[in-house]
Scaffold this motif. Structure first.
Motif, mmCIF file in Angstrom:
data_model
loop_
_atom_site.group_PDB
_atom_site.id
_atom_site.type_symbol
_atom_site.label_atom_id
_atom_site.label_comp_id
_atom_site.label_asym_id
_atom_site.label_seq_id
_atom_site.Cartn_x
_atom_site.Cartn_y
_atom_site.Cartn_z
ATOM 1 N N GLU A 24 -24.190 29.702 31.633
ATOM 2 C CA GLU A 24 -24.222 28.688 30.575
ATOM 3 C C GLU A 24 -25.518 28.768 29.803
ATOM 4 O O GLU A 24 -26.501 29.315 30.278
ATOM 5 C CB GLU A 24 -24.017 27.287 31.153
ATOM 6 C CG GLU A 24 -25.035 26.851 32.176
ATOM 7 C CD GLU A 24 -26.199 26.046 31.616
ATOM 8 O OE1 GLU A 24 -26.209 25.694 30.424
ATOM 9 O OE2 GLU A 24 -27.124 25.780 32.387
ATOM 10 N N ILE A 25 -25.476 28.228 28.598
ATOM 11 C CA ILE A 25 -26.671 28.089 27.764
ATOM 12 C C ILE A 25 -26.693 26.643 27.300
ATOM 13 O O ILE A 25 -25.714 26.137 26.772
ATOM 14 C CB ILE A 25 -26.640 29.029 26.545
ATOM 15 C CG1 ILE A 25 -26.442 30.476 26.983
ATOM 16 C CG2 ILE A 25 -27.919 28.865 25.727
ATOM 17 C CD1 ILE A 25 -26.148 31.425 25.832
ATOM 18 N N SER A 26 -27.816 25.981 27.537
ATOM 19 C CA SER A 26 -27.938 24.564 27.214
ATOM 20 C C SER A 26 -28.915 24.317 26.077
ATOM 21 O O SER A 26 -29.899 25.035 25.912
ATOM 22 C CB SER A 26 -28.441 23.794 28.437
ATOM 23 O OG SER A 26 -27.432 23.627 29.378
ATOM 24 N N LEU A 27 -28.623 23.270 25.336
ATOM 25 C CA LEU A 27 -29.562 22.713 24.377
ATOM 26 C C LEU A 27 -30.437 21.766 25.186
ATOM 27 O O LEU A 27 -29.910 20.896 25.899
ATOM 28 C CB LEU A 27 -28.799 21.966 23.289
ATOM 29 C CG LEU A 27 -29.581 21.483 22.086
ATOM 30 C CD1 LEU A 27 -30.262 22.645 21.379
ATOM 31 C CD2 LEU A 27 -28.650 20.779 21.134
ATOM 32 N N VAL A 28 -31.762 21.972 25.135
ATOM 33 C CA VAL A 28 -32.681 21.200 25.979
ATOM 34 C C VAL A 28 -33.895 20.731 25.189
ATOM 35 O O VAL A 28 -34.227 21.279 24.142
ATOM 36 C CB VAL A 28 -33.159 22.027 27.206
ATOM 37 C CG1 VAL A 28 -31.993 22.417 28.103
ATOM 38 C CG2 VAL A 28 -33.932 23.262 26.782
ATOM 39 N N SER A 29 -34.573 19.743 25.754
ATOM 40 C CA SER A 29 -35.818 19.250 25.160
ATOM 41 C C SER A 29 -36.992 20.152 25.505
ATOM 42 O O SER A 29 -37.837 20.435 24.656
ATOM 43 C CB SER A 29 -36.124 17.843 25.670
ATOM 44 O OG SER A 29 -35.056 16.986 25.399
ATOM 45 N N LEU A 30 -37.046 20.595 26.761
ATOM 46 C CA LEU A 30 -38.166 21.397 27.243
ATOM 47 C C LEU A 30 -37.651 22.679 27.897
ATOM 48 O O LEU A 30 -37.316 22.686 29.080
ATOM 49 C CB LEU A 30 -38.992 20.597 28.263
ATOM 50 C CG LEU A 30 -39.596 19.296 27.751
ATOM 51 C CD1 LEU A 30 -40.147 18.474 28.905
ATOM 52 C CD2 LEU A 30 -40.683 19.594 26.731
ATOM 53 N N ALA A 54 -33.157 16.444 13.015
ATOM 54 C CA ALA A 54 -34.417 15.702 12.934
ATOM 55 C C ALA A 54 -35.590 16.492 13.511
ATOM 56 O O ALA A 54 -36.741 16.111 13.330
ATOM 57 C CB ALA A 54 -34.275 14.369 13.678
ATOM 58 N N GLY A 55 -35.293 17.586 14.215
ATOM 59 C CA GLY A 55 -36.351 18.369 14.852
ATOM 60 C C GLY A 55 -36.817 17.782 16.173
ATOM 61 O O GLY A 55 -37.820 18.217 16.727
ATOM 62 N N ALA A 56 -36.090 16.798 16.688
ATOM 63 C CA ALA A 56 -36.475 16.155 17.943
ATOM 64 C C ALA A 56 -36.152 17.025 19.149
ATOM 65 O O ALA A 56 -36.789 16.904 20.199
ATOM 66 C CB ALA A 56 -35.762 14.805 18.079
ATOM 67 N N VAL A 57 -35.156 17.898 19.029
ATOM 68 C CA VAL A 57 -34.764 18.826 20.082
ATOM 69 C C VAL A 57 -34.573 20.184 19.437
ATOM 70 O O VAL A 57 -33.950 20.290 18.381
ATOM 71 C CB VAL A 57 -33.440 18.380 20.757
ATOM 72 C CG1 VAL A 57 -32.910 19.445 21.695
ATOM 73 C CG2 VAL A 57 -33.626 17.074 21.492
ATOM 74 N N GLU A 109 -24.684 13.376 18.577
ATOM 75 C CA GLU A 109 -26.087 13.063 18.897
ATOM 76 C C GLU A 109 -26.935 14.324 18.902
ATOM 77 O O GLU A 109 -28.050 14.334 18.374
ATOM 78 C CB GLU A 109 -26.180 12.386 20.267
ATOM 79 C CG GLU A 109 -25.643 10.977 20.314
ATOM 80 C CD GLU A 109 -25.581 10.438 21.747
ATOM 81 O OE1 GLU A 109 -26.126 11.078 22.670
ATOM 82 O OE2 GLU A 109 -24.983 9.369 21.923
ATOM 83 N N ALA A 110 -26.402 15.392 19.498
ATOM 84 C CA ALA A 110 -27.142 16.649 19.558
ATOM 85 C C ALA A 110 -27.430 17.167 18.148
ATOM 86 O O ALA A 110 -28.547 17.612 17.858
ATOM 87 C CB ALA A 110 -26.366 17.681 20.371
ATOM 88 N N LEU A 111 -26.442 17.102 17.254
ATOM 89 C CA LEU A 111 -26.649 17.544 15.879
ATOM 90 C C LEU A 111 -27.714 16.702 15.185
ATOM 91 O O LEU A 111 -28.600 17.235 14.516
ATOM 92 C CB LEU A 111 -25.345 17.501 15.085
ATOM 93 C CG LEU A 111 -25.459 17.907 13.615
ATOM 94 C CD1 LEU A 111 -26.021 19.319 13.470
ATOM 95 C CD2 LEU A 111 -24.120 17.784 12.920
ATOM 96 N N ALA A 112 -27.655 15.400 15.366
ATOM 97 C CA ALA A 112 -28.650 14.520 14.747
ATOM 98 C C ALA A 112 -30.060 14.849 15.257
ATOM 99 O O ALA A 112 -31.016 14.905 14.475
ATOM 100 C CB ALA A 112 -28.307 13.060 15.031
#
Length: 181
Positions: A138-144, A106-109, A99-102
């Motif tokens: 830690e380092i997270s992939l986030v929306s904001l 898509a540029g959504a995140v 999901e994260a890759l998708a």
């Protein structure tokens, strides 16, 4: 009579490297930029932590700082003149990694955010902290992201059917152009 030259392009097989699928790069932190909490990170703040983490592994890669949702591994971490430059690989065999890759593709995140403990800081001119020594957890992939410039800058994905079709079409166009010359 014009002389014709024939050019034959032989490609017995075309392979796509899939080991890079899910690999992405960016900046998890940018030096000198106050984040939404008023904290600023000084160059060199990650030095001790990066040295220690090389020996022990880590930091962790989470989805939105949730320790129950690991999504990949960090393969490269370095301080450069701009900030903390990172490269990671999503575990796309997991639902959240896929999901994260998708979402990245898509540029959504595209945000990155660090989870850390401040070992040393000073008061900054804006009243916030200037962090001079950070224990990076830690380092997270986030929306904001809290730091607006902490972003993913590139994403590599597997060449699925659409990618293969696009490549074949580009090769056909190139062969046609070469034949015309």
């Amino acid at each position: 009579m014009t002389q014709r030259e024939t050019l034959t392009l032989a490609a017995p097989e075309v392979r796509f490297a899939t080991d890079e699928a899910g690999t992405f790069s960016g900046y998890a932190s940018v030096f000198g930029e106050p984040d939404s909490y008023g904290d600023t990170i000084r160059k060199g703040a990650f030095r001790k932590s990066l040295t220690a983490r090389k020996a022990t592994g880590g930091p962790a890669m989470f989805w939105n700082h949730n320790p129950d949702e690991p999504i990949g591994v960090w393969t490269e971490l370095e301080e450069d003149a701009r900030g903390l430059k990172v490269t990671g690989k999503l575990v796309t065999e997991t639902a959240r990694g896929a999901e994260a890759l998708a979402l990245l593709k898509a540029g959504a995140v595209n945000g990155l955010s660090i989870g850390f403990r401040a070992r040393s800081s000073e008061r900054g001119p804006n009243g916030g902290r200037v962090l001079t020594d950070i224990d990076l957890v830690e380092i997270s992939l986030v929306s904001l992201p809290a730091a607006s410039k902490a972003r993913v800058t590139s994403v590599k994905g597997a060449a699925g059917p659409a990618g293969v079709a696009a490549f074949i079409e580009a090769a056909r166009r190139a062969a046609t152009l070469i034949r015309r010359k």
